[in-house]
Design an enzyme around this catalytic site. Structure first.
Site, short mmCIF file in Angstrom:
data_model
loop_
_atom_site.label_atom_id
_atom_site.label_comp_id
_atom_site.label_asym_id
_atom_site.label_seq_id
_atom_site.Cartn_x
_atom_site.Cartn_y
_atom_site.Cartn_z
N TRP A 128 7.31 2.61 -3.52
CA TRP A 128 8.09 3.79 -3.89
C TRP A 128 9.46 3.70 -3.22
CZ3 TRP A 128 7.44 7.32 -7.58
CH2 TRP A 128 8.26 8.45 -7.57
N HIS A 187 17.95 -7.42 -2.91
CA HIS A 187 16.88 -6.91 -3.76
C HIS A 187 17.37 -5.88 -4.77
CE1 HIS A 187 14.14 -9.00 -1.34
NE2 HIS A 187 14.16 -8.20 -0.30
N1 CTP Z 1 8.39 -1.23 -0.92
C1 CTP Z 1 8.62 -0.20 -1.84
N2 CTP Z 1 9.24 0.95 -1.43
C2 CTP Z 1 9.66 1.10 -0.17
C3 CTP Z 1 9.43 0.05 0.78
C4 CTP Z 1 8.79 -1.10 0.36
O1 CTP Z 1 8.27 -0.33 -3.01
N3 CTP Z 1 10.24 2.24 0.20
C5 CTP Z 1 7.65 -2.43 -1.36
C6 CTP Z 1 8.58 -3.58 -1.76
O2 CTP Z 1 8.01 -4.29 -2.82
C7 CTP Z 1 8.59 -4.43 -0.50
C8 CTP Z 1 7.19 -4.24 0.05
O3 CTP Z 1 6.86 -2.90 -0.27
O4 CTP Z 1 8.84 -5.79 -0.72
C9 CTP Z 1 7.07 -4.47 1.53
O5 CTP Z 1 8.03 -3.66 2.19
P1 CTP Z 1 9.04 -4.25 3.26
O6 CTP Z 1 8.29 -4.83 4.38
O7 CTP Z 1 10.04 -3.21 3.53
O8 CTP Z 1 9.71 -5.43 2.47
P2 CTP Z 1 11.26 -5.77 2.47
O9 CTP Z 1 11.97 -5.16 3.63
O10 CTP Z 1 11.78 -5.51 1.13
O11 CTP Z 1 11.23 -7.22 2.79
P3 CTP Z 1 11.50 -8.36 1.79
O12 CTP Z 1 12.93 -8.68 2.00
O13 CTP Z 1 10.55 -9.37 2.25
O14 CTP Z 1 11.14 -7.94 0.41
#
Ligand code: CTP
Length: 319
Positions: free
Chosen positions: A263, A293
């Site tokens: 989310w 991203h």
């Molecule tokens: N995610 C999400 N909404 C958020 C936070 C995270 O949908 N508010 C999902 C994303 O797909 C994300 C995953 O949960 O990749 C894991 O979160 P996180 O550890 O925050 O990943 P990222 O910081 O995006 O790390 P990366 O650069 O590896 O994707």
């Protein structure tokens, strides 16, 4: 034969910067959602044209040797050497070899999990995937405890473990690693420069303390293959997030896929504030142009797959 329509649009998708969660109302609601087996199988087949999770989940021992030079996937001009420790920890066979599961949970890190009460439901799945060593113990009621695979971007060592500046932080990381207790630790070591020392520290810790984890280091082709699949389906992502990578891999070995904690919006469906992560104070930054991203765009694609029954998104409370 009907094609899989992922984002519901044939025009190149623009980056969706909308934070209006009302637009993301999830339908059908949890109780009405039905799994679409035919569609899931078709997606698995399509993804197999781009990558094979069984192979791409990790580089194997036979394919590299200590001293080999690797060009980082996103920084082609920078290189790293395969260290003795990294070599030691490469698996001999794929940790997913011949694996098939009835239902899998992929747990993203959104604050939408807080007060969801989803822990028990998550733990009931046959295979549970988590991201970036997110803590579970203190949040068990909402996120569960079961962990079969957990990812660890090198940046986690900096963000969550203070770059191991002293013995206390080293001990904290060691405890977290010990708690994984035989699960797969998936470390994208070859993606981008800058994480080299951090990966080495973790490798060293695992070997020195005989930590019981099965390490995996994604193949050099995985990222581009995953991106290729989504681009072909008109989902114009920049760099796939860990969550999307996990979904794409899971289609290979999971019959039904359930997503929790996805989310990327600061307000929930009832307009209540949502933390970016359920466990820390990191702020929303992924909707900015500078970010690698395109999370809201990914979310739109996942939502469309939920509507078609290919996966199930849970963004509220569990029953
Ligand atoms: N995610 C999400 N909404 C958020 C936070 C995270 O949908 N508010 C999902 C994303 O797909 C994300 C995953 O949960 O990749 C894991 O979160 P996180 O550890 O925050 O990943 P990222 O910081 O995006 O790390 P990366 O650069 O590896 O994707």
């Amino acid at each position: 034969r009907a094609e899989v329509v992922i984002n519901g649009s044939s025009s190149p998708a623009v980056v969706d910067r909308s934070n209006e969660s009302i637009k993301h109302n999830i339908q059908p609601a949890s109780s009405k959602w039905r799994h679409n087996q035919t569609l899931s199988l078709r997606i698995r087949k399509q993804i197999l044209k781009f990558l094979d999770a069984e192979k791409d989940i990790s580089v194997l021992k036979g394919t590299l040797k200590p001293g080999d030079i690797i060009h980082y996937i996103f920084d082609r001009d920078s290189t790293m050497n395969v260290s003795q420790n990294l070599y030691e920890l490469l698996p001999r066979t794929s940790p997913l070899k011949n694996k098939h599961f009835g239902t899998c949970a992929i747990v993203g890190n959104s604050g939408v999990l807080l007060n969801s009460g989803c822990g028990r439901e998550i733990d009931a799945h046959s295979f549970v995937i988590r991201c970036n060593l997110a803590p579970v113990q203190e949040y068990a009621r909402d996120v569960g405890l079961k962990t079969d695979l957990v990812t660890m971007n090198p940046s986690v060592i900096q963000r969550a473990f203070e770059d191991l500046v002293n013995a206390t932080w080293r001990e904290k990381l060691l405890q977290r690693l010990h708690s994984l207790n035989g699960s797969i630790l998936w470390i994208p070591a070859f993606m981008a420069r800058g994480g080299k020392e951090r990966v080495e520290w973790v490798n060293e810790l695992i070997l020195k303390h005989h930590v019981n984890v099965r390490t995996a280091y994604p193949s050099l082709r995985l990222l581009h293959a995953v991106r290729g699949y989504w681009l072909t389906n008109k989902v114009h992502i920049k760099r796939p997030t860990t969550g999307l990578l996990m979904y794409t891999l899971a289609t290979r070995f999971c019959n039904q896929i359930y997503l929790y904690g996805f989310w990327p919006f600061p307000l929930d469906q009832n307009q209540n504030p949502v933390k970016y992560h359920y466990y820390d104070s990191l702020k929303y930054g992924y909707t900015s142009q500078a970010s690698p991203h395109t999370m809201p765009l990914e979310f739109k694609a996942l939502k469309s797959l939920h509507e078609q029954g290919a996966l199930k998104l849970t963004v509220g409370q569990c029953d």
